[in-house]
Scaffold this motif. Structure first.
Motif, PDB file in Angstrom:
ATOM      1  N   SER A  23       1.129  -1.398   0.235  1.00 54.48           N
ATOM      2  CA  SER A  23      -0.369  -0.187  -0.038  1.00 54.48           C
ATOM      3  C   SER A  23       0.897   0.937  -0.161  1.00 54.48           C
ATOM      4  CB  SER A  23      -0.818  -0.199   1.174  1.00 54.48           C
ATOM      5  OG  SER A  23       0.043  -0.050   2.410  1.00 54.48           O
ATOM      6  N   VAL A  24       2.087   1.117   0.216  1.00 50.22           N
ATOM      7  CA  VAL A  24       2.482   2.230   1.082  1.00 50.22           C
ATOM      8  C   VAL A  24       4.326   2.094  -0.342  1.00 50.22           C
ATOM      9  CG1 VAL A  24       3.035   2.565   3.227  1.00 50.22           C
ATOM     10  CG2 VAL A  24       4.961   0.907   1.711  1.00 50.22           C
ATOM     11  N   ILE A  25       3.949   1.492  -1.281  1.00 51.38           N
ATOM     12  CA  ILE A  25       4.181   1.432  -2.613  1.00 51.38           C
ATOM     13  C   ILE A  25       3.966   2.396  -4.288  1.00 51.38           C
ATOM     14  CG2 ILE A  25       5.058   0.109  -4.845  1.00 51.38           C
ATOM     15  CD1 ILE A  25       5.366  -2.351  -3.807  1.00 51.38           C
ATOM     16  N   PRO A  26       2.950   3.120  -4.507  1.00 51.17           N
ATOM     17  CA  PRO A  26       2.987   3.715  -4.675  1.00 51.17           C
ATOM     18  C   PRO A  26       2.992   5.243  -4.268  1.00 51.17           C
ATOM     19  CG  PRO A  26       0.710   2.708  -5.013  1.00 51.17           C
ATOM     20  CD  PRO A  26       1.438   2.133  -3.760  1.00 51.17           C
ATOM     21  N   ALA A  27       3.381   5.485  -3.545  1.00 49.64           N
ATOM     22  CA  ALA A  27       3.498   6.728  -2.914  1.00 49.64           C
ATOM     23  C   ALA A  27       5.587   6.595  -2.550  1.00 49.64           C
ATOM     24  CB  ALA A  27       2.798   6.843  -0.860  1.00 49.64           C
ATOM     25  N   ILE A  28       5.900   5.370  -2.436  1.00 48.26           N
ATOM     26  CA  ILE A  28       7.461   5.640  -2.664  1.00 48.26           C
ATOM     27  C   ILE A  28       7.808   5.675  -4.021  1.00 48.26           C
ATOM     28  CG2 ILE A  28       9.385   4.326  -2.844  1.00 48.26           C
ATOM     29  CD1 ILE A  28       8.151   2.875   0.323  1.00 48.26           C
ATOM     30  N   ILE A  29       7.218   5.484  -5.043  1.00 47.67           N
ATOM     31  CA  ILE A  29       7.391   5.821  -6.195  1.00 47.67           C
ATOM     32  C   ILE A  29       7.577   6.829  -6.538  1.00 47.67           C
ATOM     33  CG2 ILE A  29       6.680   5.175  -8.906  1.00 47.67           C
ATOM     34  CD1 ILE A  29       5.829   2.508  -7.983  1.00 47.67           C
ATOM     35  N   THR A  44      -3.332   2.192   2.983  1.00 48.11           N
ATOM     36  CA  THR A  44      -2.013   2.920   3.605  1.00 48.11           C
ATOM     37  C   THR A  44      -1.445   3.681   4.706  1.00 48.11           C
ATOM     38  OG1 THR A  44      -1.075   3.939   1.271  1.00 48.11           O
ATOM     39  CG2 THR A  44       0.116   4.899   3.037  1.00 48.11           C
ATOM     40  N   ALA A  45      -2.900   4.072   5.056  1.00 51.67           N
ATOM     41  CA  ALA A  45      -2.737   4.927   6.639  1.00 51.67           C
ATOM     42  C   ALA A  45      -3.001   3.999   7.562  1.00 51.67           C
ATOM     43  CB  ALA A  45      -4.070   5.467   6.240  1.00 51.67           C
ATOM     44  N   GLY A  46      -3.845   2.771   7.084  1.00 49.37           N
ATOM     45  CA  GLY A  46      -3.894   1.650   7.974  1.00 49.37           C
ATOM     46  C   GLY A  46      -2.543   1.211   8.462  1.00 49.37           C
ATOM     47  N   TYR A  47      -1.725   0.677   7.158  1.00 52.87           N
ATOM     48  CA  TYR A  47      -0.470  -0.081   8.274  1.00 52.87           C
ATOM     49  C   TYR A  47       0.235   0.432   8.569  1.00 52.87           C
ATOM     50  CZ  TYR A  47       3.564  -1.100   6.425  1.00 52.87           C
ATOM     51  OH  TYR A  47       4.969  -2.252   6.056  1.00 52.87           O
ATOM     52  N   ILE A  48       0.721   2.121   8.421  1.00 49.66           N
ATOM     53  CA  ILE A  48       0.584   2.782   9.143  1.00 49.66           C
ATOM     54  C   ILE A  48       0.199   2.862   9.987  1.00 49.66           C
ATOM     55  CG2 ILE A  48       1.617   5.035   9.798  1.00 49.66           C
ATOM     56  CD1 ILE A  48       2.079   5.498   6.820  1.00 49.66           C
ATOM     57  N   ALA A  61       2.779  13.066  11.359  1.00 49.54           N
ATOM     58  CA  ALA A  61       3.759  13.374   9.963  1.00 49.54           C
ATOM     59  C   ALA A  61       4.013  11.985   8.716  1.00 49.54           C
ATOM     60  CB  ALA A  61       4.985  13.608  10.361  1.00 49.54           C
ATOM     61  N   VAL A  62       4.300  10.961   8.640  1.00 46.98           N
ATOM     62  CA  VAL A  62       4.209   9.412   7.983  1.00 46.98           C
ATOM     63  C   VAL A  62       3.237  10.333   7.296  1.00 46.98           C
ATOM     64  CG1 VAL A  62       5.117   7.616   7.582  1.00 46.98           C
ATOM     65  CG2 VAL A  62       6.318   9.081   9.260  1.00 46.98           C
ATOM     66  N   MET A  63       2.404   9.361   7.462  1.00 44.93           N
ATOM     67  CA  MET A  63       1.145   9.324   6.569  1.00 44.93           C
ATOM     68  C   MET A  63       0.823  10.493   5.991  1.00 44.93           C
ATOM     69  SD  MET A  63      -3.111   8.623   8.702  1.00 44.93           S
ATOM     70  CE  MET A  63      -2.583   7.289  10.196  1.00 44.93           C
ATOM     71  N   ALA A  64       0.991  11.955   6.341  1.00 45.12           N
ATOM     72  CA  ALA A  64       0.216  13.288   5.937  1.00 45.12           C
ATOM     73  C   ALA A  64       1.397  13.058   4.544  1.00 45.12           C
ATOM     74  CB  ALA A  64       0.683  14.030   6.592  1.00 45.12           C
ATOM     75  N   PHE A  65       2.533  12.800   4.901  1.00 40.72           N
ATOM     76  CA  PHE A  65       4.141  12.647   3.417  1.00 40.72           C
ATOM     77  C   PHE A  65       3.691  11.793   3.105  1.00 40.72           C
ATOM     78  CE2 PHE A  65       7.627  11.771   1.627  1.00 40.72           C
ATOM     79  CZ  PHE A  65       9.001  12.938   1.427  1.00 40.72           C
ATOM     80  N   ALA A  66       3.375  10.751   3.421  1.00 43.77           N
ATOM     81  CA  ALA A  66       3.017   9.234   1.805  1.00 43.77           C
ATOM     82  C   ALA A  66       2.305   9.663   1.362  1.00 43.77           C
ATOM     83  CB  ALA A  66       2.760   8.137   2.858  1.00 43.77           C
ATOM     84  N   THR A  67       1.433  10.676   1.665  1.00 42.63           N
ATOM     85  CA  THR A  67      -0.240  10.495   1.253  1.00 42.63           C
ATOM     86  C   THR A  67      -0.240  11.972   0.671  1.00 42.63           C
ATOM     87  OG1 THR A  67      -1.948  11.088   3.169  1.00 42.63           O
ATOM     88  CG2 THR A  67      -1.606   8.939   2.658  1.00 42.63           C
ATOM     89  N   ILE A  73       3.423   7.363 -12.884  1.00 40.92           N
ATOM     90  CA  ILE A  73       3.719   6.455 -13.533  1.00 40.92           C
ATOM     91  C   ILE A  73       2.810   5.499 -11.731  1.00 40.92           C
ATOM     92  CG2 ILE A  73       6.161   5.060 -13.203  1.00 40.92           C
ATOM     93  CD1 ILE A  73       7.141   6.759 -14.797  1.00 40.92           C
ATOM     94  N   ALA A  74       3.613   6.512 -10.675  1.00 39.24           N
ATOM     95  CA  ALA A  74       2.859   6.085  -9.503  1.00 39.24           C
ATOM     96  C   ALA A  74       1.272   5.500  -9.208  1.00 39.24           C
ATOM     97  CB  ALA A  74       3.159   7.142  -8.247  1.00 39.24           C
ATOM     98  N   CYS A  75       0.208   6.303 -10.194  1.00 41.09           N
ATOM     99  CA  CYS A  75      -0.823   6.101  -9.884  1.00 41.09           C
ATOM    100  C   CYS A  75      -0.627   3.983 -10.782  1.00 41.09           C
ATOM    101  CB  CYS A  75      -1.759   7.437 -10.954  1.00 41.09           C
ATOM    102  SG  CYS A  75      -2.163   7.796  -9.944  1.00 41.09           S
ATOM    103  N   ILE A  76      -0.413   4.629 -11.773  1.00 39.73           N
ATOM    104  CA  ILE A  76      -0.190   2.867 -13.334  1.00 39.73           C
ATOM    105  C   ILE A  76       0.242   2.157 -12.647  1.00 39.73           C
ATOM    106  CG2 ILE A  76       0.660   1.716 -15.468  1.00 39.73           C
ATOM    107  CD1 ILE A  76       0.673   4.724 -16.223  1.00 39.73           C
TER     108      ILE A  76
END
Length: 466
Positions: A8-14, A339-343, A365-371, A31-34
């Motif tokens: 679930s965090v891979i798209p945000a990381i990409i 993603t949020a649930g995983y964090i 902070a991590v959740m807001a940064f990732a999303t 690319i992240a969306c695809i």
């Protein structure tokens, strides 16, 4: 809380990695969306479906229209010579670099009622002034960004305050709007990140704290070479707005064409908030656009020229709208994948009373940064953080509860402030006409310093007052 785990965090990381690697945020987000839709098992049609669902929302329509209206308004300001006239009056005072930065700082704090309008307004108004003073566009974007959401979340008469108060009603001993309002007011001194972020801008602008990191390099380039943008930078705004000239022969009327429209926007937004408990910011902009359209015609600008100016304003807003559209799509995808649930699941075991405010701040902070969404973070974290805090206090409103409430608010703003996916970060790059990734890179060290100080402050609160 249903989640796809680490996937679930891979798209945000990409999105984040490619943004910095390619310096092209639009391509990175696409690319992240695809990749995300494929990982989620949605197949080759997942991406267009994601766009359709995430962009066909009231939330996106609001920010898109607001951004477009502001683009039109800025075009009007320039066509009437209002911004040029205002800038000239300021230029006559021969503001130093310090004076130009301090003026941008104060202006950003004044337009506190809308975190969307503030960075666009400050950047657009101050751009020529800071350019003349040889202040880098990166520095202007940072000042505009750090006086938008951080100020809005501290003021009790903004949409941010109303939203946070609404999330607290019905939790623990908070049963009414009045009690939620009292909680918000008590939490302001504990909302460390935005306080530190706004104060830090003032310290940097005044020269008390010297620039460091990538910002120091950008400021050195601007001062020594006169380049407010680095070579090869891609300003996040259309040339229609940055290169627009005033209509030939029009008399610059700074009050009528600039100060009065701004005061009308502020008055309508605050007035509707007081009367209706909801600031009608977009409606205020629409009203002022109609007012200025009529005013420009009366001042002698031909109807065709006014319509062309309006069109140029829309065109100038397109780069930011494209980026916002993809950022919203990544945020929607993150929500779908949990993603949020995983964090949250990763951190639940560490939530102890003394550490609670600090850990809540970090998670938010991590959740807001990732999303890239502070409000989305508030909606997810507040219903978890407040009940946990109340469970440790026996359903009593104590410093632990107040600090936990503030930690969600401050953590969400911190992560949102750092994220290249955030709409306020995008709008700050747009207003300052800065390269988006350059803005993120130069702002990040400053945000991390303030975030680190806030984290220490929450640890102290946890161990001293809990």
């Amino acid at each position: 809380m249903e989640t796809m785990g680490f996937i679930s965090v891979i798209p945000a990381i990409i999105a984040i990695v490619l943004s910095f690697a390619t310096k092209n945020t639009v391509v990175a987000l696409a690319i992240a969306c695809i990749a995300g839709t494929l990982l989620a098992g949605q197949g080759p049609m997942g991406f267009p479906t994601l766009l359709k669902e995430s962009l066909g929302t009231t939330s996106f329509a609001w920010v898109m229209l607001l951004n477009t209206f502001i683009g039109i308004l800025v075009a009007y300001f320039q066509k009437t010579g209002a911004i040029q006239g205002f800038s000239q009056k300021v230029h006559e005072r021969n503001l130093s670099r310090r004076g130009a930065q301090l003026m941008a700082w104060v202006l950003g704090m004044f337009i506190y009622f809308s975190d969307s309008f503030s960075p666009l307004f400050v950047g657009s108004v101050m751009r020529s002034i800071t350019d003349k003073a040889k202040v880098s566009r990166e520095k202007l974007a940072y000042i505009a960004d750090s006086t938008s959401a951080p100020v809005s979340v501290l003021m009790p008469i903004t949409g941010w305050a109303a939203y946070l108060m609404g999330l607290a009603v019905g939790v623990g001993c908070i049963t009414t709007d009045k009690e939620a309002s009292a909680l918000f007011l008590k939490a302001i001194p504990f909302n460390f990140y935005p306080i530190f972020a706004v104060a830090f801008v003032g310290l940097l602008a005044s020269g008390i704290v010297k620039d460091f990191g990538p910002m120091k390099k950008a400021e050195k380039r601007a001062m020594e070479e006169g380049k407010v943008l680095r070579d090869g930078a891609n300003p996040l705004i259309g040339k229609e707005l940055t290169e627009m000239e005033a209509y030939e022969g029009i008399k610059p009327r700074v009050f009528l064409n600039f100060i009065m429209p701004v005061l009308m926007i502020v008055s309508i937004a605050l007035g509707t908030y007081i009367a209706l408990s909801s600031a009608k910011t977009m409606e205020a902009f629409l009203f002022v656009i109609i007012f200025m359209t009529v005013s420009m015609l009366i001042q002698g600008i031909p109807f065709k020229e006014v319509m062309n100016t309006m069109t140029d304003g829309v065109k100038g807003a397109i780069p930011a709208v494209m980026l916002l559209a993809l950022a919203y799509s990544v945020n929607a995808l993150s929500s779908q994948m949990g993603t949020a649930g995983y964090i949250i699941n990763l951190t639940e075991g560490f939530l102890k009373p003394h550490l609670l405010p600090a850990i809540i701040f970090l998670v938010s902070a991590v959740m807001a940064f990732a999303t890239g969404s502070s409000w989305g973070t508030f909606a997810i974290c507040m219903p978890i953080a407040l009940p946990l805090a109340f469970s440790f206090t026996g359903n009593t409103l104590t410093t632990l509860v107040i600090a936990s409430f503030a930690a969600v608010a401050g953590g969400g703003v911190f992560g949102d402030h750092c994220s290249p996916l955030s709409d306020t970060t995008v709008l700050s790059s747009t207003g300052a006409a800065a390269d988006h990734i350059d803005h993120v890179k130069t702002q990040l060290p400053y945000a991390l310093v303030c975030g680190g100080l806030a984290l220490v402050a929450y640890l102290i609160v946890g161990y001293v007052f809990v």
